[in-house]
Design a protein around this motif. Structure first.
Motif, mmCIF file in Angstrom:
data_model
loop_
_atom_site.group_PDB
_atom_site.id
_atom_site.type_symbol
_atom_site.label_atom_id
_atom_site.label_comp_id
_atom_site.label_asym_id
_atom_site.label_seq_id
_atom_site.Cartn_x
_atom_site.Cartn_y
_atom_site.Cartn_z
ATOM 1 N N TRP A 302 -23.123 -54.789 14.553
ATOM 2 C CA TRP A 302 -23.318 -53.528 14.153
ATOM 3 C C TRP A 302 -23.687 -52.593 15.260
ATOM 4 C CZ3 TRP A 302 -22.120 -52.393 9.178
ATOM 5 C CH2 TRP A 302 -21.961 -53.272 8.425
ATOM 6 N N LYS A 303 -23.272 -51.322 15.374
ATOM 7 C CA LYS A 303 -23.885 -50.315 16.229
ATOM 8 C C LYS A 303 -24.370 -49.003 15.514
ATOM 9 C CE LYS A 303 -21.785 -48.034 20.461
ATOM 10 N NZ LYS A 303 -20.633 -48.147 21.125
ATOM 11 N N ILE A 304 -25.596 -48.588 16.458
ATOM 12 C CA ILE A 304 -26.169 -47.792 15.590
ATOM 13 C C ILE A 304 -25.608 -46.338 16.008
ATOM 14 C CG2 ILE A 304 -28.091 -47.514 17.320
ATOM 15 C CD1 ILE A 304 -30.238 -47.438 15.090
ATOM 16 N N LEU A 305 -25.860 -45.325 15.212
ATOM 17 C CA LEU A 305 -25.459 -44.100 15.790
ATOM 18 C C LEU A 305 -26.824 -43.150 15.563
ATOM 19 C CD1 LEU A 305 -22.839 -45.555 14.422
ATOM 20 C CD2 LEU A 305 -22.095 -43.151 13.925
ATOM 21 N N ASP A 306 -26.216 -41.956 16.175
ATOM 22 C CA ASP A 306 -27.374 -40.896 16.209
ATOM 23 C C ASP A 306 -27.328 -40.163 14.840
ATOM 24 O OD1 ASP A 306 -25.913 -37.770 16.835
ATOM 25 O OD2 ASP A 306 -24.829 -39.979 17.191
ATOM 26 N N GLY A 307 -28.592 -39.783 14.520
ATOM 27 C CA GLY A 307 -28.809 -39.105 13.079
ATOM 28 C C GLY A 307 -29.111 -40.011 12.206
ATOM 29 N N LYS A 308 -29.351 -39.337 10.870
ATOM 30 C CA LYS A 308 -30.190 -40.001 9.751
ATOM 31 C C LYS A 308 -29.326 -39.460 8.398
ATOM 32 C CE LYS A 308 -34.279 -41.755 11.325
ATOM 33 N NZ LYS A 308 -34.779 -43.322 11.184
ATOM 34 N N LEU A 309 -28.989 -40.462 7.599
ATOM 35 C CA LEU A 309 -28.050 -40.119 6.493
ATOM 36 C C LEU A 309 -28.526 -41.137 5.280
ATOM 37 C CD1 LEU A 309 -24.378 -39.893 7.668
ATOM 38 C CD2 LEU A 309 -26.159 -37.695 6.903
ATOM 39 N N LYS A 310 -28.763 -40.605 4.081
ATOM 40 C CA LYS A 310 -28.880 -41.555 2.964
ATOM 41 C C LYS A 310 -27.694 -42.171 2.360
ATOM 42 C CE LYS A 310 -29.419 -38.028 -0.634
ATOM 43 N NZ LYS A 310 -29.953 -37.257 -1.573
ATOM 44 N N TYR A 311 -26.431 -41.610 2.780
ATOM 45 C CA TYR A 311 -25.189 -42.156 2.141
ATOM 46 C C TYR A 311 -24.243 -41.601 3.006
ATOM 47 C CZ TYR A 311 -22.045 -43.576 -1.896
ATOM 48 O OH TYR A 311 -21.211 -44.128 -2.516
ATOM 49 N N ILE A 312 -23.084 -42.680 3.006
ATOM 50 C CA ILE A 312 -21.901 -42.187 3.913
ATOM 51 C C ILE A 312 -20.719 -42.875 3.247
ATOM 52 C CG2 ILE A 312 -22.048 -44.291 5.393
ATOM 53 C CD1 ILE A 312 -21.669 -42.207 7.683
ATOM 54 N N SER A 313 -19.606 -42.149 3.736
ATOM 55 C CA SER A 313 -18.324 -42.548 3.116
ATOM 56 C C SER A 313 -17.288 -42.154 4.075
ATOM 57 C CB SER A 313 -17.900 -42.192 1.892
ATOM 58 O OG SER A 313 -16.885 -42.465 1.172
ATOM 59 N N CYS A 314 -16.282 -43.086 4.407
ATOM 60 C CA CYS A 314 -15.338 -42.802 5.255
ATOM 61 C C CYS A 314 -13.869 -42.780 4.786
ATOM 62 C CB CYS A 314 -15.148 -43.892 6.461
ATOM 63 S SG CYS A 314 -16.769 -43.981 7.157
ATOM 64 N N GLY A 315 -13.192 -41.770 5.398
ATOM 65 C CA GLY A 315 -11.613 -41.716 4.940
ATOM 66 C C GLY A 315 -10.936 -41.914 6.031
ATOM 67 N N VAL A 316 -9.596 -41.534 6.065
ATOM 68 C CA VAL A 316 -8.634 -41.654 6.984
ATOM 69 C C VAL A 316 -8.745 -40.466 8.168
ATOM 70 C CG1 VAL A 316 -6.765 -42.469 5.792
ATOM 71 C CG2 VAL A 316 -7.042 -40.097 5.958
ATOM 72 N N LEU A 317 -9.396 -39.343 7.875
ATOM 73 C CA LEU A 317 -10.002 -38.262 8.858
ATOM 74 C C LEU A 317 -11.241 -38.367 9.499
ATOM 75 C CD1 LEU A 317 -8.060 -35.560 7.090
ATOM 76 C CD2 LEU A 317 -7.220 -36.804 8.901
#
Length: 366
Positions: A302-317
């Motif tokens: 796992w690689k940590i990113l900058d920022g804070k989010l409570k929910y995330i979702s990924c698509g092709v873009l």
């Protein structure tokens, strides 16, 4: 919602580490020489003066509990402890609505260390390193009836849903097979490769341990079919003499009795396009999965990113997420070869959750 997008708990640190980063351990106020965490993340601990303390999660406050103990254990079999004379104590009145319980009840026997495991499972070792399990534990008699001696010498023991793990005077590691509430003594010992001075099992079956150099390790490959797992994985840490794993975090103590905490789980995970998996943990830290290939679909780390989010979702873009204030962000440049992308772009509006395929969301406004 995409078929493979699920909300789950994944123990991201102990099994994989965080690529390019040491885990960020938080220091919890106070000092303790030993700590134990319940399945509900209720933390019990004792300090060098043998005072007893309780705390609900990392955001709670320490509460002093009357009594003196040198070791305390909390599990689905209740709260147990031993004092400097090796007297054994059981905490009465503990419940989900009263995590502190009401009073200590003395139990016959002498132990230097005790472990409260799954329902009906309590183990301990005495000054001679003899191993005992508690028989006759029932709902009507939660403190049990008597102690049964087993055929092994161990200095420390801890029990989980798949069995009990222990270390002997030479730091050799053993696993007890066949432990059940009806047959607490199990059936046989299995030697596990490696050297640990303390080994601890969480309610969910996560196995952690520290060695004589105060290095921390987690056991990889544990399943119901293979309860002893496959290998020990080093977990970067400041140096710990004692460790405990709860439902959502690791708690540990260093040589100076400082208390450390790490939320090494994901509270939400999203499976996106091929090679893209993102997630967020209890502290709203954001991670992406590296090393996903056809031959290794589960990825490597796992690689940590900058920022804070409570929910995330990924698509092709790219990936979309929302933070604790319902602010919306989009991650630019996400690819299988560079899962972390390049930067965040703030998107106007407020959403409490966002999902990508086409962009579906739920909110109070957009």
């Amino acid at each position: 919602m995409k078929l493979l997008s699920v909300i789950c708990l994944i123990f991201i640190m102990a099994m994989d580490g965080i690529e390019g980063n040491n885990p960020v351990w938080s220091v919890i106020p106070g000092r303790l020489m030993q700590v134990d965490v319940s399945p509900a993340d209720v933390v019990w601990g004792v300090n060098s003066a043998h005072f007893i303390f309780l705390r609900v999660g990392s955001q709670g406050q320490w509460k002093h509990i009357r009594g003196l103990l040198k070791h305390v254990s909390v599990g689905e079999a209740g709260v147990w402890g031993v004092n400097k004379q090796d007297d054994i104590w059981y905490r009465e009145g503990v419940s989900s609505s009263n995590v502190a319980g009401t009073k200590w009840k003395k139990v016959g026997g002498l132990l230097k260390q005790i472990d409260s495991g799954p329902p009906g499972i309590v183990y301990g070792v005495n000054r001679g390193d003899n191993v005992y399990c508690r028989t006759g534990i029932t709902t009507a008699r939660p403190q049990g009836k008597s102690w049964k001696i087993l055929d092994k010498k161990l200095k420390y023991i801890s029990c989980g849903v798949l069995g009990c793990w222990g270390a002997n005077a030479n730091d050799n590691i053993f696993f007890r097979v066949g432990v059940t509430s009806d047959k607490c003594e199990g059936t046989k010992w299995k030697h596990i490769s490696g050297k640990l001075k303390q080994v601890e099992v969480s309610s969910g079956g996560v196995v952690l341990g520290v060695n004589s150099a105060n290095q921390l390790f987690g056991r990889d490959g544990i399943t119901a079919a293979n309860p002893t797992g496959t290998r020990w994985v080093f977990i970067p840490n400041p140096g710990f003499k004692h460790v405990s794993a709860g439902k959502s975090a690791i708690w540990a103590i260093n040589a100076a009795d400082y208390i450390f905490y790490y939320d090494g789980y994901l509270k939400q995970i999203d499976s996106g396009p091929p090679g893209i998996v993102y997630g967020v943990n209890g502290g709203d830290n954001i991670y992406c999965r590296t090393g996903i290939t056809t031959f290794r679909p589960q990825g490597r780390s796992w690689k940590i990113l900058d920022g804070k989010l409570k929910y995330i979702s990924c698509g092709v873009l790219g990936c979309w997420g929302v933070n604790a204030n319902d602010d919306i962000y989009f991650r630019v440049g996400v690819t299988p070869g560079k899962c972390e992308g390049t930067k965040w772009v703030h998107i106007r509006g407020k959403l409490k959750q966002i999902e990508v395929s086409l962009i579906y969301s739920c909110n109070s406004f957009i």
